[in-house]
Design a protein around this motif. Structure first.
Motif, PDB file in Angstrom:
ATOM      1  N   ALA A 107       0.777  -1.016  -0.163  1.00  0.00           N
ATOM      2  CA  ALA A 107       0.197   0.425   0.207  1.00  0.00           C
ATOM      3  C   ALA A 107       0.557   1.204   0.219  1.00  0.00           C
ATOM      4  N   LYS A 108       2.360   1.524   0.499  1.00  0.00           N
ATOM      5  CA  LYS A 108       2.877   2.196   0.313  1.00  0.00           C
ATOM      6  C   LYS A 108       3.595   2.409  -0.901  1.00  0.00           C
ATOM      7  N   ALA A 109       4.179   3.401  -1.221  1.00  0.00           N
ATOM      8  CA  ALA A 109       4.493   3.606  -2.492  1.00  0.00           C
ATOM      9  C   ALA A 109       6.141   3.703  -2.192  1.00  0.00           C
ATOM     10  N   SER A 110       6.847   3.281  -3.346  1.00  0.00           N
ATOM     11  CA  SER A 110       8.027   3.382  -3.264  1.00  0.00           C
ATOM     12  C   SER A 110       8.832   4.679  -2.317  1.00  0.00           C
ATOM     13  N   THR A 111      10.116   4.008  -2.123  1.00  0.00           N
ATOM     14  CA  THR A 111      10.968   5.465  -1.164  1.00  0.00           C
ATOM     15  C   THR A 111      12.589   5.286  -2.481  1.00  0.00           C
ATOM     16  N   ALA A 112      12.477   4.669  -2.974  1.00  0.00           N
ATOM     17  CA  ALA A 112      13.226   4.765  -4.125  1.00  0.00           C
ATOM     18  C   ALA A 112      13.854   6.164  -4.023  1.00  0.00           C
ATOM     19  N   SER A 113      14.860   6.982  -4.054  1.00  0.00           N
ATOM     20  CA  SER A 113      15.615   7.952  -4.400  1.00  0.00           C
ATOM     21  C   SER A 113      15.915   8.152  -6.407  1.00  0.00           C
ATOM     22  N   GLU A 114      15.781   9.378  -6.282  1.00  0.00           N
ATOM     23  CA  GLU A 114      15.496   9.497  -7.932  1.00  0.00           C
ATOM     24  C   GLU A 114      17.396   9.987  -8.071  1.00  0.00           C
ATOM     25  N   THR A 115      17.188   8.808  -9.964  1.00  0.00           N
ATOM     26  CA  THR A 115      18.759   8.656 -10.199  1.00  0.00           C
ATOM     27  C   THR A 115      18.672   9.058 -12.171  1.00  0.00           C
ATOM     28  N   GLU A 116      19.644   9.166 -11.828  1.00  0.00           N
ATOM     29  CA  GLU A 116      19.684   9.233 -13.678  1.00  0.00           C
ATOM     30  C   GLU A 116      21.210   8.416 -14.458  1.00  0.00           C
ATOM     31  N   LYS A 117      20.186   7.513 -15.028  1.00  0.00           N
ATOM     32  CA  LYS A 117      21.405   6.139 -15.461  1.00  0.00           C
ATOM     33  C   LYS A 117      21.285   6.119 -16.853  1.00  0.00           C
ATOM     34  N   THR A 118      22.247   5.685 -17.827  1.00  0.00           N
ATOM     35  CA  THR A 118      21.780   5.219 -19.067  1.00  0.00           C
ATOM     36  C   THR A 118      21.789   4.258 -20.153  1.00  0.00           C
ATOM     37  N   TRP A 119      20.676   4.082 -20.096  1.00  0.00           N
ATOM     38  CA  TRP A 119      20.293   2.579 -20.932  1.00  0.00           C
ATOM     39  C   TRP A 119      20.083   2.381 -21.902  1.00  0.00           C
ATOM     40  N   THR A 120      20.375   1.310 -22.814  1.00  0.00           N
ATOM     41  CA  THR A 120      20.751   1.184 -24.390  1.00  0.00           C
ATOM     42  C   THR A 120      19.774   0.293 -24.566  1.00  0.00           C
ATOM     43  N   LEU A 121      18.927   0.237 -25.681  1.00  0.00           N
ATOM     44  CA  LEU A 121      18.112  -0.549 -26.871  1.00  0.00           C
ATOM     45  C   LEU A 121      18.296  -0.539 -27.820  1.00  0.00           C
ATOM     46  N   ILE A 122      18.318  -2.269 -28.234  1.00  0.00           N
ATOM     47  CA  ILE A 122      18.352  -2.689 -29.657  1.00  0.00           C
ATOM     48  C   ILE A 122      16.976  -2.372 -30.540  1.00  0.00           C
ATOM     49  N   ARG A 123      17.350  -2.499 -31.802  1.00  0.00           N
ATOM     50  CA  ARG A 123      15.722  -2.580 -32.318  1.00  0.00           C
ATOM     51  C   ARG A 123      15.874  -4.223 -32.977  1.00  0.00           C
ATOM     52  N   VAL A 124      15.126  -4.806 -32.445  1.00  0.00           N
ATOM     53  CA  VAL A 124      14.919  -6.379 -32.592  1.00  0.00           C
ATOM     54  C   VAL A 124      13.686  -6.833 -33.478  1.00  0.00           C
ATOM     55  N   ASP A 125      13.509  -6.988 -34.748  1.00  0.00           N
ATOM     56  CA  ASP A 125      12.166  -7.469 -35.499  1.00  0.00           C
ATOM     57  C   ASP A 125      11.908  -5.701 -36.043  1.00  0.00           C
ATOM     58  N   ASP A 126      12.364  -5.187 -35.181  1.00  0.00           N
ATOM     59  CA  ASP A 126      11.091  -3.066 -35.997  1.00  0.00           C
ATOM     60  C   ASP A 126      11.150  -2.746 -34.648  1.00  0.00           C
ATOM     61  N   LYS A 127      11.285  -3.517 -33.625  1.00  0.00           N
ATOM     62  CA  LYS A 127      11.126  -3.027 -31.971  1.00  0.00           C
ATOM     63  C   LYS A 127      12.316  -2.708 -31.199  1.00  0.00           C
ATOM     64  N   TRP A 128      11.963  -1.829 -30.402  1.00  0.00           N
ATOM     65  CA  TRP A 128      13.007  -1.095 -29.456  1.00  0.00           C
ATOM     66  C   TRP A 128      12.633  -2.469 -28.418  1.00  0.00           C
ATOM     67  N   LYS A 129      14.013  -3.445 -28.097  1.00  0.00           N
ATOM     68  CA  LYS A 129      14.095  -3.882 -26.974  1.00  0.00           C
ATOM     69  C   LYS A 129      15.077  -3.699 -26.079  1.00  0.00           C
ATOM     70  N   ILE A 130      15.082  -3.188 -24.644  1.00  0.00           N
ATOM     71  CA  ILE A 130      15.826  -3.356 -23.675  1.00  0.00           C
ATOM     72  C   ILE A 130      17.438  -4.170 -23.261  1.00  0.00           C
ATOM     73  N   LYS A 131      17.889  -3.834 -23.715  1.00  0.00           N
ATOM     74  CA  LYS A 131      19.885  -4.124 -23.753  1.00  0.00           C
ATOM     75  C   LYS A 131      19.881  -3.916 -21.996  1.00  0.00           C
ATOM     76  N   ASP A 132      20.566  -2.644 -21.964  1.00  0.00           N
ATOM     77  CA  ASP A 132      20.654  -2.243 -20.249  1.00  0.00           C
ATOM     78  C   ASP A 132      20.009  -2.086 -19.595  1.00  0.00           C
ATOM     79  N   ALA A 133      19.471  -2.128 -18.946  1.00  0.00           N
ATOM     80  CA  ALA A 133      18.515  -0.815 -18.135  1.00  0.00           C
ATOM     81  C   ALA A 133      18.887  -0.503 -16.250  1.00  0.00           C
ATOM     82  N   PRO A 134      20.279  -0.108 -15.765  1.00  0.00           N
ATOM     83  CA  PRO A 134      20.811   0.090 -14.586  1.00  0.00           C
ATOM     84  C   PRO A 134      19.530   0.474 -13.616  1.00  0.00           C
ATOM     85  N   LEU A 135      19.812   0.268 -12.450  1.00  0.00           N
ATOM     86  CA  LEU A 135      18.527   0.740 -11.488  1.00  0.00           C
ATOM     87  C   LEU A 135      19.725   1.998 -11.063  1.00  0.00           C
ATOM     88  N   SER A 136      20.666   0.993 -10.371  1.00  0.00           N
ATOM     89  CA  SER A 136      21.211   1.832  -9.581  1.00  0.00           C
ATOM     90  C   SER A 136      22.659   1.754  -9.820  1.00  0.00           C
TER      91      SER A 136
END
Length: 136
Positions: A107-136
């Motif tokens: 019932a409680k919202a996440s208390t995770a702090s705000e951060t900024e990361k760089t994610w990498t996506l790759i086109r697979v069969d004409d759709k963008w899919k996530i290859k790397d999505a670090p949280l911290s």
């Protein structure tokens, strides 16, 4: 964030149903819009194991799906496209409720702090899919 999700949803509905779409190429979503929708919608997709797995390149699915469902994601700058690969600066923030189907939800919202990361996506069969999505 709310407007990005609304835009991604509206774009998906228009694309799937053809509503408002004619032969005009200007109505077709851009690579950037499709890549950004893959980022912004990840928190919702994390509520379902299969949907979450489908958002990632095969072999790149994180094991900590629950952590992804407790956060929100927003594109935080310019994406860099290089052929079928794109890197995207992503703002990751807490304060959202975990999504899930059939799981007990906190019932409680996440208390995770705000951060900024760089994610990498790759086109697979004409759709963008996530290859790397670090949280911290």
């Amino acid at each position: 964030m709310k407007y990005q999700k609304l835009f991604a949803f509206t774009l998906a509905i228009c694309t799937l149903t053809g509503i408002g779409c004619d032969s005009s190429e200007s109505l077709k979503p851009t690579d950037e819009q499709n890549a950004f929708a893959s980022v912004a919608g990840l928190g919702d997709l994390a509520g379902d194991e299969e949907s979450f797995a489908n958002a990632f390149v095969s072999g790149s699915v994180p094991e900590n799906r629950k952590d992804y469902s407790e956060r929100g994601y927003e594109v935080a700058g310019e994406a860099t496209f290089d052929g079928d690969t794109v890197t995207v600066p992503v703002k990751i923030f807490g304060g959202v409720h975990a999504t899930g189907s059939g799981e007990k939800r906190n019932a409680k919202a996440s208390t995770a702090s705000e951060t900024e990361k760089t994610w990498t996506l790759i086109r697979v069969d004409d759709k963008w899919k996530i290859k790397d999505a670090p949280l911290s």
